[in-house]
Design an enzyme around this catalytic site. Structure first.
Site, PDB file in Angstrom:
ATOM      1  N   LYS A 163      -1.449  -8.233   6.178  1.00  0.00           N
ATOM      2  CA  LYS A 163      -2.549  -7.452   5.594  1.00  0.00           C
ATOM      3  C   LYS A 163      -2.048  -6.584   4.441  1.00  0.00           C
ATOM      4  O   LYS A 163      -2.671  -6.512   3.378  1.00  0.00           O
ATOM      5  CB  LYS A 163      -3.160  -6.617   6.730  1.00  0.00           C
ATOM      6  CG  LYS A 163      -4.151  -5.562   6.390  1.00  0.00           C
ATOM      7  CD  LYS A 163      -3.582  -4.177   6.202  1.00  0.00           C
ATOM      8  CE  LYS A 163      -2.811  -3.649   7.358  1.00  0.00           C
ATOM      9  NZ  LYS A 163      -2.368  -2.248   7.180  1.00  0.00           N
TER      10      LYS A 163
ATOM     11  N   SER B 258      -2.787   2.209   6.573  1.00  0.00           N
ATOM     12  CA  SER B 258      -2.355   1.548   5.325  1.00  0.00           C
ATOM     13  C   SER B 258      -3.474   0.606   4.894  1.00  0.00           C
ATOM     14  O   SER B 258      -3.723  -0.404   5.558  1.00  0.00           O
ATOM     15  CB  SER B 258      -1.091   0.719   5.560  1.00  0.00           C
ATOM     16  OG  SER B 258      -0.086   1.477   6.148  1.00  0.00           O
TER      17      SER B 258
ATOM     18  N   LYS C 181       2.638   3.134  -0.569  1.00  0.00           N
ATOM     19  CA  LYS C 181       2.847   2.378   0.675  1.00  0.00           C
ATOM     20  C   LYS C 181       2.945   0.872   0.373  1.00  0.00           C
ATOM     21  O   LYS C 181       3.761   0.162   0.981  1.00  0.00           O
ATOM     22  CB  LYS C 181       1.702   2.670   1.648  1.00  0.00           C
ATOM     23  CG  LYS C 181       1.729   1.874   2.930  1.00  0.00           C
ATOM     24  CD  LYS C 181       2.911   2.210   3.821  1.00  0.00           C
ATOM     25  CE  LYS C 181       2.899   1.345   5.092  1.00  0.00           C
ATOM     26  NZ  LYS C 181       4.084   1.534   5.920  1.00  0.00           N
TER      27      LYS C 181
END
Ligand code: NAD
Length: 302
Positions: free
Chosen positions: A241, A98, A173
């Site tokens: 993140k 990701s 995502k």
């Protein structure tokens, strides 16, 4: 028909079980990780090892990466001794990490110069789904390349959906990660309130899970919070993140994400407290700390 030879780089919580499922399905595998322990484990299960990403690419037709963040993927694919130095024209890189959509597009542009195909294919479902091969996989890339890789993606995922060109998988995502993080924060606040008001959180969970507030997030995370079991799973530092990448993308598009930025700050505070390696269900400990209560299962009196 002979199965394609697969390279797998990044054998962490997610990558290791995904690689094992490919082996079980009969795909010959060449693996690499900076940590030798999962590499040795995969070799015992029948994989070959390679000393660099370049070496992985030289020996395989499809190279899968499952790495923490954008900088790691850039390092493994674009840097010296990286995948693109070894990849043959006609081979395919599937980045299942990701990362920021912008970086996926940069990798696509560099790979195209060498005749190497790229899919971005991040996943949702966490470690249990990685083990069972039931991940939700959101794919960006050319139709034709998607079709060629569908069989092998189906070994790792129950749902495999092409959502657009390269980068679209990562955008999907990011949407997924916003929904999950804000859900965990919402259930943290709701359950801290219930506990402070003297109601048993286990019974609150049982009472609401079948109604509109019920969700996969609630069912996946509530028992972990009630047990105070924050073994990852999905690490807080990785979710921080993802929200950083969501805010970066939103800034480029002039999209305000007020609640996402607040939850990203909460995740940052938890990382500073030394909780970055805990499962993201430990987001609950932030609100618990503010209210000075813990959302835990009540022990039965003797
Ligand atoms: P992890 O930290 O457990 O694993 C990452 C692996 O990459 C480690 O084994 C590490 O040694 C290796 N690595 C790092 N840099 C490397 C390099 N330069 N060369 C070779 N190997 C390198 O992370 P994870 O939980 O497996 O997550 C991987 C990706 O999947 C992340 O982008 C994460 O956001 C995403 N993801 C994780 C989950 C989850 O529940 N854990 C769920 C969905 C998506």
């Amino acid at each position: 028909m002979n199965k394609k030879k697969i390279g797998f780089i990044g054998l962490g919580i997610m990558g290791k079980p995904m690689a094992k499922n490919l082996l079980k399905a009969g795909y010959p595998l060449v693996v690499h990780d900076v940590d030798p322990r999962p590499v040795e484990e995969l070799v015992k299960s029948g994989a070959e090892k390679a000393d660099s990403p370049r070496e992985v690419a030289k020996r395989t037709d499809v190279i899968i990466a499952m790495l923490p963040d954008s900088a790691d993927v850039e390092q493994v694919i674009l840097a010296e001794r990286g995948v693109l130095e070894g990849a043959r024209p006609g081979s395919t890189i599937i980045d299942m990490s990701s990362i920021a959509p912008l970086v996926s597009r940069k990798i696509f542009a560099e790979a195209e110069k060498k005749g190497v195909e790229v899919l971005d294919a991040p996943v949702s479902g966490g470690e249990p789904a990685a083990i069972q091969g039931t991940l939700a996989i959101m794919v960006g890339g050319k139709d034709k390349v998607f079709d060629e890789c569908l069989d092998l993606l189906r070994v790792m995922g129950k749902s495999v959906v092409r959502v657009g060109e390269v980068g679209a998988g990562q955008v999907t995502k990011l949407a997924n990660q916003i929904i999950v993080a804000l859900n965990i924060e919402a259930l943290s606040e709701a359950f801290v309130l219930a506990v402070k008001a003297g109601v048993d959180p286990d019974l609150v969970y049982k009472a609401i899970r079948g109604g509109l507030a019920g969700s996969n997030v609630l069912d996946a995370k509530m028992n972990m919070i009630l047990d105070g079991n924050f073994k990852p799973g999905f690490r807080i530092r990785l979710h921080q993140k993802d929200l950083k990448n969501a805010l970066l993308t939103a800034t480029q598009l002039d999209v305000p994400l007020p609640i996402t930025s607040m939850v990203q700050q909460i995740l940052g505070a938890l990382v500073n407290e030394g909780k970055g390696e805990l499962d993201h269900s430990a987001i609950a400990t932030f609100t618990e700390g503010l209210a000075k209560v813990k959302v835990r299962r009540r022990t039965k009196p003797d």
